[in-house]
Design an enzyme around this catalytic site. Structure first.
Site, mmCIF file in Angstrom:
data_model
loop_
_atom_site.group_PDB
_atom_site.id
_atom_site.type_symbol
_atom_site.label_atom_id
_atom_site.label_comp_id
_atom_site.label_asym_id
_atom_site.label_seq_id
_atom_site.Cartn_x
_atom_site.Cartn_y
_atom_site.Cartn_z
ATOM 1 N N GLU A 295 0.748 -0.993 -0.061
ATOM 2 C CA GLU A 295 0.542 0.305 -0.239
ATOM 3 C C GLU A 295 0.903 1.013 -0.230
ATOM 4 O O GLU A 295 0.871 2.398 1.092
ATOM 5 C CB GLU A 295 -1.121 0.101 1.335
ATOM 6 C CG GLU A 295 -2.016 -1.458 1.052
ATOM 7 C CD GLU A 295 -2.822 -1.653 2.437
ATOM 8 O OE1 GLU A 295 -4.297 -1.330 2.222
ATOM 9 O OE2 GLU A 295 -2.384 -0.535 3.395
ATOM 10 N N ASP A 369 -7.918 -9.098 3.573
ATOM 11 C CA ASP A 369 -7.705 -8.050 4.418
ATOM 12 C C ASP A 369 -8.948 -8.397 5.696
ATOM 13 O O ASP A 369 -10.229 -7.590 5.372
ATOM 14 C CB ASP A 369 -7.783 -6.404 4.216
ATOM 15 C CG ASP A 369 -7.655 -5.953 4.430
ATOM 16 O OD1 ASP A 369 -6.692 -5.363 5.603
ATOM 17 O OD2 ASP A 369 -7.064 -4.340 3.672
ATOM 18 N N GLU A 397 -13.963 -2.623 11.444
ATOM 19 C CA GLU A 397 -13.655 -2.470 10.118
ATOM 20 C C GLU A 397 -14.609 -2.518 8.744
ATOM 21 O O GLU A 397 -14.932 -1.534 8.779
ATOM 22 C CB GLU A 397 -11.738 -2.309 9.590
ATOM 23 C CG GLU A 397 -11.544 -1.729 8.335
ATOM 24 C CD GLU A 397 -10.315 -2.111 7.211
ATOM 25 O OE1 GLU A 397 -9.955 -1.730 6.598
ATOM 26 O OE2 GLU A 397 -9.446 -2.660 8.186
#
Length: 499
Positions: A295, A369, A397
Protein backbone atom coordinates in the site's frame (compact mmCIF):
# COMPACT_ATOMS: atom_id res chain seq x y z
CA UNK A 1 -27.70 15.81 8.46
CA UNK A 2 -23.91 15.42 8.19
CA UNK A 3 -22.27 12.00 8.22
CA UNK A 4 -20.76 12.64 11.69
CA UNK A 5 -24.09 13.82 13.12
CA UNK A 6 -25.86 10.82 11.63
CA UNK A 7 -23.25 8.45 13.09
CA UNK A 8 -23.58 10.13 16.50
CA UNK A 9 -27.37 9.88 16.38
CA UNK A 10 -27.12 6.19 15.46
CA UNK A 11 -24.72 5.58 18.34
CA UNK A 12 -27.02 7.34 20.85
CA UNK A 13 -29.93 5.26 19.57
CA UNK A 14 -27.96 2.02 19.90
CA UNK A 15 -26.83 2.91 23.42
CA UNK A 16 -30.45 3.51 24.32
CA UNK A 17 -31.54 0.18 22.85
CA UNK A 18 -28.70 -1.60 24.63
CA UNK A 19 -29.62 -0.03 27.99
CA UNK A 20 -33.28 -0.94 27.50
CA UNK A 21 -32.43 -4.56 26.64
CA UNK A 22 -30.22 -4.88 29.71
CA UNK A 23 -32.97 -3.37 31.90
CA UNK A 24 -35.56 -5.83 30.60
CA UNK A 25 -33.26 -8.86 30.64
CA UNK A 26 -31.94 -8.29 34.15
CA UNK A 27 -35.10 -6.92 35.72
CA UNK A 28 -33.71 -3.43 36.19
CA UNK A 29 -31.02 -4.70 38.59
CA UNK A 30 -28.08 -3.33 36.60
CA UNK A 31 -26.46 -0.35 38.33
CA UNK A 32 -25.30 2.61 36.29
CA UNK A 33 -21.77 1.94 35.10
CA UNK A 34 -19.63 3.87 32.64
CA UNK A 35 -17.91 0.74 31.32
CA UNK A 36 -14.44 1.86 32.36
CA UNK A 37 -13.86 -1.14 34.65
CA UNK A 38 -14.25 -3.64 31.81
CA UNK A 39 -14.42 -7.24 33.09
CA UNK A 40 -12.67 -6.31 36.34
CA UNK A 41 -15.89 -5.24 38.05
CA UNK A 42 -15.22 -6.77 41.45
CA UNK A 43 -18.55 -5.51 42.85
CA UNK A 44 -20.01 -8.41 40.87
CA UNK A 45 -18.04 -10.90 42.95
CA UNK A 46 -20.48 -13.29 44.66
CA UNK A 47 -21.10 -12.90 48.37
CA UNK A 48 -18.81 -15.85 49.11
CA UNK A 49 -15.42 -14.48 50.10
CA UNK A 50 -12.07 -16.11 50.64
CA UNK A 51 -10.28 -15.39 53.88
CA UNK A 52 -7.02 -13.47 54.01
CA UNK A 53 -4.45 -13.85 51.24
CA UNK A 54 -0.71 -13.96 51.90
CA UNK A 55 1.34 -12.46 49.06
CA UNK A 56 4.86 -13.70 49.76
CA UNK A 57 7.29 -11.81 47.58
CA UNK A 58 8.73 -8.35 47.07
CA UNK A 59 8.74 -6.70 43.64
CA UNK A 60 6.74 -4.19 41.64
CA UNK A 61 4.69 -7.10 40.27
CA UNK A 62 3.93 -8.47 43.74
CA UNK A 63 2.78 -4.95 44.63
CA UNK A 64 0.42 -5.12 41.63
CA UNK A 65 -0.95 -8.41 42.97
CA UNK A 66 -1.57 -6.86 46.39
CA UNK A 67 -3.39 -3.86 44.92
CA UNK A 68 -5.55 -6.08 42.69
CA UNK A 69 -6.62 -8.25 45.62
CA UNK A 70 -7.36 -5.23 47.78
CA UNK A 71 -9.42 -3.79 44.93
CA UNK A 72 -11.43 -7.01 44.96
CA UNK A 73 -12.17 -6.52 48.66
CA UNK A 74 -9.83 -9.28 49.82
CA UNK A 75 -7.74 -8.97 52.98
CA UNK A 76 -4.03 -9.11 52.11
CA UNK A 77 -1.27 -10.12 54.52
CA UNK A 78 1.81 -12.31 54.70
CA UNK A 79 0.99 -15.06 57.21
CA UNK A 80 1.43 -18.76 56.42
CA UNK A 81 -1.94 -19.23 58.14
CA UNK A 82 -3.77 -17.33 55.38
CA UNK A 83 -6.49 -18.98 53.30
CA UNK A 84 -4.58 -18.32 50.07
CA UNK A 85 -0.78 -18.33 49.68
CA UNK A 86 0.76 -16.63 46.63
CA UNK A 87 4.47 -16.76 45.93
CA UNK A 88 7.56 -18.46 44.52
CA UNK A 89 9.63 -21.34 45.90
CA UNK A 90 12.37 -18.85 46.79
CA UNK A 91 9.99 -16.43 48.56
CA UNK A 92 7.54 -18.76 50.31
CA UNK A 93 8.52 -21.34 52.94
CA UNK A 94 5.31 -23.30 52.33
CA UNK A 95 5.75 -23.45 48.55
CA UNK A 96 9.38 -24.46 48.96
CA UNK A 97 8.36 -27.30 51.31
CA UNK A 98 5.89 -28.58 48.71
CA UNK A 99 8.83 -29.46 46.43
CA UNK A 100 7.26 -28.19 43.22
CA UNK A 101 10.37 -26.56 41.75
CA UNK A 102 10.93 -28.96 38.83
CA UNK A 103 7.23 -29.08 37.92
CA UNK A 104 6.96 -25.30 38.02
CA UNK A 105 10.04 -25.02 35.80
CA UNK A 106 8.28 -27.15 33.17
CA UNK A 107 5.40 -24.65 33.15
CA UNK A 108 7.80 -21.91 32.08
CA UNK A 109 8.23 -18.34 33.31
CA UNK A 110 4.61 -17.37 32.61
CA UNK A 111 3.00 -20.59 33.82
CA UNK A 112 1.45 -21.13 37.23
CA UNK A 113 0.05 -23.78 39.55
CA UNK A 114 -3.06 -23.45 41.72
CA UNK A 115 -3.73 -26.19 44.26
CA UNK A 116 -6.18 -26.67 47.11
CA UNK A 117 -4.10 -28.17 49.90
CA UNK A 118 -5.93 -29.02 53.09
CA UNK A 119 -7.46 -25.73 54.26
CA UNK A 120 -5.49 -23.44 51.95
CA UNK A 121 -5.17 -22.54 48.28
CA UNK A 122 -1.65 -22.14 46.91
CA UNK A 123 -0.82 -20.08 43.80
CA UNK A 124 2.80 -20.63 42.71
CA UNK A 125 5.13 -19.95 39.80
CA UNK A 126 8.83 -19.55 39.09
CA UNK A 127 8.37 -15.81 38.42
CA UNK A 128 6.36 -12.93 39.82
CA UNK A 129 4.69 -12.49 36.39
CA UNK A 130 3.56 -16.11 36.54
CA UNK A 131 2.04 -15.52 39.97
CA UNK A 132 0.28 -12.42 38.60
CA UNK A 133 -1.33 -14.54 35.89
CA UNK A 134 -2.23 -17.13 38.50
CA UNK A 135 -3.82 -14.47 40.70
CA UNK A 136 -5.95 -13.15 37.85
CA UNK A 137 -7.01 -16.71 37.03
CA UNK A 138 -8.03 -17.23 40.64
CA UNK A 139 -10.01 -13.98 40.65
CA UNK A 140 -11.73 -15.14 37.44
CA UNK A 141 -12.79 -18.34 39.21
CA UNK A 142 -14.30 -16.25 41.99
CA UNK A 143 -15.98 -13.82 39.59
CA UNK A 144 -17.58 -16.65 37.59
CA UNK A 145 -18.62 -18.59 40.73
CA UNK A 146 -16.49 -21.65 40.08
CA UNK A 147 -15.88 -24.13 42.93
CA UNK A 148 -12.52 -23.57 44.64
CA UNK A 149 -12.49 -26.38 47.22
CA UNK A 150 -10.60 -28.87 44.99
CA UNK A 151 -8.44 -26.87 42.65
CA UNK A 152 -5.86 -28.81 40.62
CA UNK A 153 -4.74 -26.33 37.97
CA UNK A 154 -1.52 -26.17 35.96
CA UNK A 155 -1.50 -23.59 33.18
CA UNK A 156 0.96 -22.05 30.79
CA UNK A 157 0.37 -19.95 27.67
CA UNK A 158 0.28 -21.90 24.43
CA UNK A 159 1.76 -18.95 22.51
CA UNK A 160 4.89 -17.02 23.44
CA UNK A 161 3.95 -13.61 21.98
CA UNK A 162 0.44 -12.35 22.65
CA UNK A 163 0.32 -8.85 21.21
CA UNK A 164 -2.06 -5.98 20.63
CA UNK A 165 -1.29 -3.92 17.53
CA UNK A 166 -2.27 -0.27 17.97
CA UNK A 167 -2.61 1.69 14.75
CA UNK A 168 -1.97 5.03 16.49
CA UNK A 169 -0.77 8.00 14.45
CA UNK A 170 1.55 10.85 15.36
CA UNK A 171 -1.39 13.27 15.73
CA UNK A 172 -3.10 10.99 18.26
CA UNK A 173 -5.69 9.66 15.84
CA UNK A 174 -6.14 5.92 15.35
CA UNK A 175 -6.40 4.36 11.91
CA UNK A 176 -9.48 2.13 11.88
CA UNK A 177 -10.12 3.29 15.43
CA UNK A 178 -13.69 3.97 16.49
CA UNK A 179 -13.36 4.67 20.22
CA UNK A 180 -11.62 8.02 20.45
CA UNK A 181 -7.99 9.05 20.35
CA UNK A 182 -4.73 7.30 21.26
CA UNK A 183 -4.23 6.12 24.84
CA UNK A 184 -0.64 7.45 24.89
CA UNK A 185 0.10 9.82 22.01
CA UNK A 186 -0.88 13.37 22.97
CA UNK A 187 -1.73 12.41 26.54
CA UNK A 188 0.08 11.55 29.78
CA UNK A 189 -2.75 9.83 31.65
CA UNK A 190 -0.80 7.36 33.80
CA UNK A 191 -3.92 6.03 35.53
CA UNK A 192 -5.35 5.07 32.15
CA UNK A 193 -2.10 3.30 31.21
CA UNK A 194 -2.21 1.31 34.46
CA UNK A 195 -5.81 0.27 33.87
CA UNK A 196 -4.93 -0.74 30.29
CA UNK A 197 -2.05 -2.85 31.62
CA UNK A 198 -4.26 -4.42 34.32
CA UNK A 199 -6.85 -5.43 31.76
CA UNK A 200 -4.26 -6.98 29.45
CA UNK A 201 -2.45 -8.83 32.23
CA UNK A 202 -5.77 -10.26 33.43
CA UNK A 203 -6.13 -12.10 30.09
CA UNK A 204 -2.45 -12.84 29.51
CA UNK A 205 -1.57 -10.29 26.82
CA UNK A 206 2.17 -9.63 27.11
CA UNK A 207 3.00 -7.06 24.41
CA UNK A 208 1.75 -3.87 22.78
CA UNK A 209 2.86 -2.30 19.49
CA UNK A 210 2.39 1.39 20.23
CA UNK A 211 2.18 2.95 16.77
CA UNK A 212 0.63 2.44 13.36
CA UNK A 213 2.16 -0.02 10.91
CA UNK A 214 1.75 2.79 8.37
CA UNK A 215 4.61 4.27 10.31
CA UNK A 216 5.99 7.77 10.73
CA UNK A 217 9.77 7.91 11.14
CA UNK A 218 9.40 10.55 13.89
CA UNK A 219 8.41 7.76 16.27
CA UNK A 220 12.07 6.70 16.31
CA UNK A 221 13.32 10.12 17.48
CA UNK A 222 14.46 10.82 21.04
CA UNK A 223 11.25 12.76 21.81
CA UNK A 224 9.06 9.73 21.27
CA UNK A 225 11.51 7.07 22.42
CA UNK A 226 11.70 8.76 25.82
CA UNK A 227 7.91 8.81 25.99
CA UNK A 228 7.73 5.14 25.04
CA UNK A 229 10.36 4.34 27.68
CA UNK A 230 8.09 5.90 30.31
CA UNK A 231 5.16 3.82 29.05
CA UNK A 232 7.33 0.69 29.16
CA UNK A 233 8.09 1.49 32.79
CA UNK A 234 4.37 1.52 33.60
CA UNK A 235 3.75 -1.72 31.68
CA UNK A 236 6.76 -3.67 33.02
CA UNK A 237 5.27 -4.86 36.37
CA UNK A 238 2.33 -6.26 34.40
CA UNK A 239 4.53 -8.39 32.13
CA UNK A 240 3.84 -6.28 29.04
CA UNK A 241 6.64 -5.40 26.61
CA UNK A 242 6.62 -2.46 24.25
CA UNK A 243 7.11 -2.87 20.47
CA UNK A 244 7.31 -0.26 17.71
CA UNK A 245 6.59 -0.12 13.99
CA UNK A 246 9.53 1.55 12.20
CA UNK A 247 9.27 3.13 8.78
CA UNK A 248 11.67 1.32 6.46
CA UNK A 249 12.93 4.62 5.05
CA UNK A 250 13.94 5.97 8.48
CA UNK A 251 17.67 6.00 7.58
CA UNK A 252 16.79 8.53 4.86
CA UNK A 253 14.15 10.43 6.84
CA UNK A 254 16.14 10.71 10.07
CA UNK A 255 19.71 9.73 9.23
CA UNK A 256 19.88 11.78 6.01
CA UNK A 257 21.40 8.79 4.19
CA UNK A 258 20.95 8.66 0.42
CA UNK A 259 19.37 5.18 0.59
CA UNK A 260 17.55 2.68 2.79
CA UNK A 261 18.90 -0.32 0.87
CA UNK A 262 19.06 -3.14 3.46
CA UNK A 263 22.38 -4.38 2.03
CA UNK A 264 24.07 -0.98 2.20
CA UNK A 265 26.70 -0.86 4.97
CA UNK A 266 25.75 2.61 6.15
CA UNK A 267 22.11 1.56 6.41
CA UNK A 268 23.01 -1.59 8.36
CA UNK A 269 25.10 0.52 10.77
CA UNK A 270 22.33 3.12 11.16
CA UNK A 271 19.81 0.49 12.24
CA UNK A 272 22.34 -1.10 14.60
CA UNK A 273 22.92 2.25 16.31
CA UNK A 274 19.18 2.93 16.47
CA UNK A 275 18.59 -0.46 18.11
CA UNK A 276 21.33 0.28 20.65
CA UNK A 277 19.69 3.64 21.39
CA UNK A 278 16.28 2.05 21.93
CA UNK A 279 17.57 -0.70 24.22
CA UNK A 280 19.52 1.78 26.30
CA UNK A 281 16.19 3.47 27.07
CA UNK A 282 14.01 0.34 27.10
CA UNK A 283 16.10 -2.70 28.16
CA UNK A 284 13.20 -5.13 27.63
CA UNK A 285 12.04 -3.64 24.32
CA UNK A 286 10.25 -6.37 22.38
CA UNK A 287 11.22 -5.51 18.82
CA UNK A 288 9.91 -4.20 15.51
CA UNK A 289 6.66 -4.84 13.65
CA UNK A 290 7.29 -3.96 9.99
CA UNK A 291 4.95 -3.16 7.13
CA UNK A 292 7.03 -2.93 3.95
CA UNK A 293 6.25 -2.74 0.23
CA UNK A 294 2.52 -2.74 0.81
CA UNK A 295 0.00 0.00 0.00
CA UNK A 296 2.74 2.42 -0.94
CA UNK A 297 4.99 1.83 2.07
CA UNK A 298 8.75 1.71 1.37
CA UNK A 299 10.61 -1.56 1.79
CA UNK A 300 13.43 -3.73 0.50
CA UNK A 301 11.80 -4.25 -2.89
CA UNK A 302 12.14 -0.52 -3.43
CA UNK A 303 15.85 -1.35 -3.88
CA UNK A 304 15.34 -4.62 -5.77
CA UNK A 305 15.99 -6.61 -2.60
CA UNK A 306 13.83 -9.36 -1.10
CA UNK A 307 11.69 -9.38 2.00
CA UNK A 308 14.28 -11.72 3.53
CA UNK A 309 16.97 -9.10 2.95
CA UNK A 310 14.93 -6.47 4.77
CA UNK A 311 13.75 -8.63 7.65
CA UNK A 312 17.15 -10.20 8.32
CA UNK A 313 18.94 -6.86 8.29
CA UNK A 314 16.66 -5.55 11.04
CA UNK A 315 16.83 -8.89 12.86
CA UNK A 316 20.64 -8.62 12.97
CA UNK A 317 20.37 -5.18 14.59
CA UNK A 318 18.01 -6.50 17.29
CA UNK A 319 19.57 -9.93 17.88
CA UNK A 320 22.28 -8.81 20.36
CA UNK A 321 19.45 -7.50 22.56
CA UNK A 322 17.24 -10.60 22.16
CA UNK A 323 14.77 -8.53 20.15
CA UNK A 324 12.60 -9.89 17.37
CA UNK A 325 11.33 -8.70 13.99
CA UNK A 326 7.71 -9.32 13.10
CA UNK A 327 7.41 -8.97 9.33
CA UNK A 328 3.89 -8.42 8.07
CA UNK A 329 2.88 -10.66 5.18
CA UNK A 330 0.29 -8.15 3.98
CA UNK A 331 2.18 -7.42 0.77
CA UNK A 332 0.79 -6.88 -2.69
CA UNK A 333 1.30 -4.67 -5.71
CA UNK A 334 -1.56 -2.32 -6.50
CA UNK A 335 -1.76 -2.86 -10.23
CA UNK A 336 -4.42 -4.08 -12.62
CA UNK A 337 -4.82 -7.83 -12.88
CA UNK A 338 -2.72 -8.62 -9.82
CA UNK A 339 -3.81 -11.62 -7.74
CA UNK A 340 -4.09 -9.98 -4.34
CA UNK A 341 -5.26 -13.15 -2.61
CA UNK A 342 -2.13 -14.99 -3.74
CA UNK A 343 0.34 -12.13 -3.32
CA UNK A 344 1.72 -13.00 0.11
CA UNK A 345 2.20 -16.64 -0.83
CA UNK A 346 3.95 -15.67 -4.05
CA UNK A 347 6.22 -13.15 -2.32
CA UNK A 348 7.12 -15.08 0.84
CA UNK A 349 6.66 -18.84 0.55
CA UNK A 350 9.73 -19.33 -1.68
CA UNK A 351 11.86 -17.94 1.15
CA UNK A 352 10.70 -20.45 3.78
CA UNK A 353 13.65 -21.31 6.01
CA UNK A 354 15.73 -18.31 4.94
CA UNK A 355 14.51 -15.85 7.56
CA UNK A 356 16.69 -15.24 10.62
CA UNK A 357 15.77 -17.20 13.81
CA UNK A 358 14.37 -14.05 15.46
CA UNK A 359 11.94 -13.27 12.62
CA UNK A 360 8.24 -14.16 12.55
CA UNK A 361 5.82 -13.61 9.69
CA UNK A 362 2.61 -11.92 10.82
CA UNK A 363 -0.17 -13.14 8.52
CA UNK A 364 -3.75 -11.90 8.44
CA UNK A 365 -6.28 -14.65 9.15
CA UNK A 366 -7.49 -14.48 5.54
CA UNK A 367 -5.76 -13.75 2.20
CA UNK A 368 -7.57 -10.51 1.37
CA UNK A 369 -7.98 -8.09 4.28
CA UNK A 370 -9.94 -8.98 7.44
CA UNK A 371 -13.10 -9.72 5.47
CA UNK A 372 -16.13 -10.99 7.46
CA UNK A 373 -16.01 -14.24 5.51
CA UNK A 374 -12.64 -15.51 4.28
CA UNK A 375 -10.91 -18.88 4.14
CA UNK A 376 -7.72 -19.14 6.16
CA UNK A 377 -4.60 -17.64 4.60
CA UNK A 378 -2.66 -20.09 2.39
CA UNK A 379 0.62 -19.35 4.22
CA UNK A 380 -0.68 -21.21 7.29
CA UNK A 381 0.74 -24.70 6.86
CA UNK A 382 3.00 -23.66 3.95
CA UNK A 383 5.98 -22.37 5.98
CA UNK A 384 7.30 -25.36 7.97
CA UNK A 385 10.68 -23.68 8.63
CA UNK A 386 9.39 -20.17 9.40
CA UNK A 387 7.31 -19.14 12.43
CA UNK A 388 3.97 -17.75 11.28
CA UNK A 389 1.73 -15.80 13.64
CA UNK A 390 -1.87 -14.77 12.83
CA UNK A 391 -3.03 -11.18 12.78
CA UNK A 392 -6.68 -10.85 13.81
CA UNK A 393 -8.70 -7.65 13.71
CA UNK A 394 -10.43 -6.85 16.99
CA UNK A 395 -11.49 -3.42 15.75
CA UNK A 396 -14.45 -3.84 13.41
CA UNK A 397 -13.28 -2.23 10.17
CA UNK A 398 -15.69 -4.28 8.08
CA UNK A 399 -18.23 -5.21 10.76
CA UNK A 400 -19.93 -1.99 11.74
CA UNK A 401 -17.18 -0.02 13.48
CA UNK A 402 -18.30 0.55 17.10
CA UNK A 403 -21.99 0.76 16.13
CA UNK A 404 -22.67 -2.97 15.84
CA UNK A 405 -22.17 -5.74 18.35
CA UNK A 406 -20.48 -8.69 16.67
CA UNK A 407 -18.93 -11.34 18.92
CA UNK A 408 -15.79 -12.31 17.02
CA UNK A 409 -14.62 -15.31 19.05
CA UNK A 410 -16.71 -17.76 17.03
CA UNK A 411 -15.23 -16.48 13.74
CA UNK A 412 -11.70 -16.73 15.17
CA UNK A 413 -12.54 -20.17 16.52
CA UNK A 414 -13.54 -21.28 13.00
CA UNK A 415 -10.25 -19.92 11.63
CA UNK A 416 -8.14 -21.69 14.26
CA UNK A 417 -10.02 -24.97 13.78
CA UNK A 418 -9.59 -24.97 9.99
CA UNK A 419 -7.55 -27.91 8.72
CA UNK A 420 -4.59 -27.08 6.47
CA UNK A 421 -3.87 -30.78 5.75
CA UNK A 422 -0.21 -29.72 5.64
CA UNK A 423 0.76 -32.96 7.35
CA UNK A 424 -2.43 -34.87 6.80
CA UNK A 425 -5.76 -34.61 8.58
CA UNK A 426 -5.61 -32.74 11.87
CA UNK A 427 -3.02 -30.17 10.74
CA UNK A 428 -5.18 -27.33 12.00
CA UNK A 429 -4.28 -23.66 11.89
CA UNK A 430 -4.04 -23.66 15.69
CA UNK A 431 -1.40 -26.41 15.51
CA UNK A 432 0.56 -24.35 12.98
CA UNK A 433 0.27 -21.29 15.20
CA UNK A 434 1.21 -22.91 18.51
CA UNK A 435 4.30 -24.53 16.96
CA UNK A 436 3.25 -28.12 17.62
CA UNK A 437 2.86 -29.06 13.94
CA UNK A 438 6.42 -28.12 12.97
CA UNK A 439 8.06 -28.09 16.42
CA UNK A 440 8.65 -24.33 16.35
CA UNK A 441 9.53 -22.54 19.59
CA UNK A 442 8.96 -18.91 18.57
CA UNK A 443 5.18 -18.51 18.39
CA UNK A 444 2.70 -15.68 18.63
CA UNK A 445 -0.57 -14.03 17.74
CA UNK A 446 -1.55 -10.39 17.22
CA UNK A 447 -4.82 -8.50 17.39
CA UNK A 448 -5.46 -5.06 15.92
CA UNK A 449 -6.84 -3.29 18.99
CA UNK A 450 -10.27 -1.69 19.31
CA UNK A 451 -9.36 0.51 22.27
CA UNK A 452 -9.29 4.29 22.49
CA UNK A 453 -9.71 7.23 24.81
CA UNK A 454 -13.47 6.90 25.28
CA UNK A 455 -14.41 6.16 28.89
CA UNK A 456 -15.65 2.65 28.07
CA UNK A 457 -12.48 1.93 26.03
CA UNK A 458 -14.19 0.46 22.95
CA UNK A 459 -16.95 2.95 22.04
CA UNK A 460 -19.71 0.40 22.66
CA UNK A 461 -19.63 -1.51 25.93
CA UNK A 462 -20.34 -4.94 24.48
CA UNK A 463 -17.33 -4.71 22.15
CA UNK A 464 -15.12 -5.11 25.20
CA UNK A 465 -15.99 -8.80 24.82
CA UNK A 466 -13.82 -9.03 21.70
CA UNK A 467 -10.77 -7.58 23.46
CA UNK A 468 -11.35 -10.12 26.22
CA UNK A 469 -11.89 -12.94 23.70
CA UNK A 470 -8.65 -12.19 21.88
CA UNK A 471 -6.65 -12.39 25.11
CA UNK A 472 -8.23 -15.68 26.15
CA UNK A 473 -7.60 -17.26 22.71
CA UNK A 474 -4.04 -15.91 22.68
CA UNK A 475 -3.41 -17.69 25.98
CA UNK A 476 -5.11 -20.88 24.81
CA UNK A 477 -6.18 -21.20 21.14
CA UNK A 478 -8.37 -24.18 22.10
CA UNK A 479 -10.72 -22.41 24.52
CA UNK A 480 -14.32 -22.39 23.26
CA UNK A 481 -16.19 -19.24 22.24
CA UNK A 482 -19.04 -20.31 24.54
CA UNK A 483 -16.73 -20.41 27.55
CA UNK A 484 -15.30 -17.00 26.67
CA UNK A 485 -18.78 -15.49 26.30
CA UNK A 486 -19.94 -16.98 29.60
CA UNK A 487 -16.88 -15.71 31.48
CA UNK A 488 -17.13 -12.22 30.06
CA UNK A 489 -20.86 -11.94 30.75
CA UNK A 490 -20.49 -13.02 34.38
CA UNK A 491 -17.49 -10.78 34.99
CA UNK A 492 -18.87 -7.71 33.22
CA UNK A 493 -22.67 -7.75 33.34
CA UNK A 494 -24.44 -10.22 35.60
CA UNK A 495 -24.56 -13.70 37.11
CA UNK A 496 -28.20 -14.03 36.06
CA UNK A 497 -28.49 -17.35 34.18
CA UNK A 498 -30.92 -15.79 31.68
CA UNK A 499 -28.05 -13.77 30.21
Amino acid sequence: MSHKKAQKAQKIFLYGVNSFVLFVLFGGCVKADDGSRLWLRYDLLPSRRVGSVAVQGQSATFDVIRRELLGAGIVVGNSDDASVIIGLPQTSTLIRKLGWESELQKLGPEGFRIRTIRNAIVIASTTDIGTLYGTFHFLRLLQTEQPIDRLQIDQQPRLKLRLLNHWDNIDGSIERGYAGKSLWIGTDDKRRLIDYARANASIGINGAVLNNVNANSEFLTAKYLNKFAAIAGVFRPFGIRVYLSPRFSAPIDLGKLPTADPLDRSVIEWWKQKADEIYKLIPDFGGFLVKANSEGQPGPRTYNRTHVDGANMLAAALAPHQGIVIWRAFVYDMKRGYDRAGAAYENLQPFDGKFAPNVLLQVKNGPIDFQPREPFHPLFGAMPRTPVMPELQITQEYLGFDNHFVFLASMWREFLDSDTYARGRGSTVSRVVDGSLYQQRLTGIAGVANTGSEVNWTGYDLLQANWYAFGRLAWDPQVSSEQIATEWTKMTLTHDARA
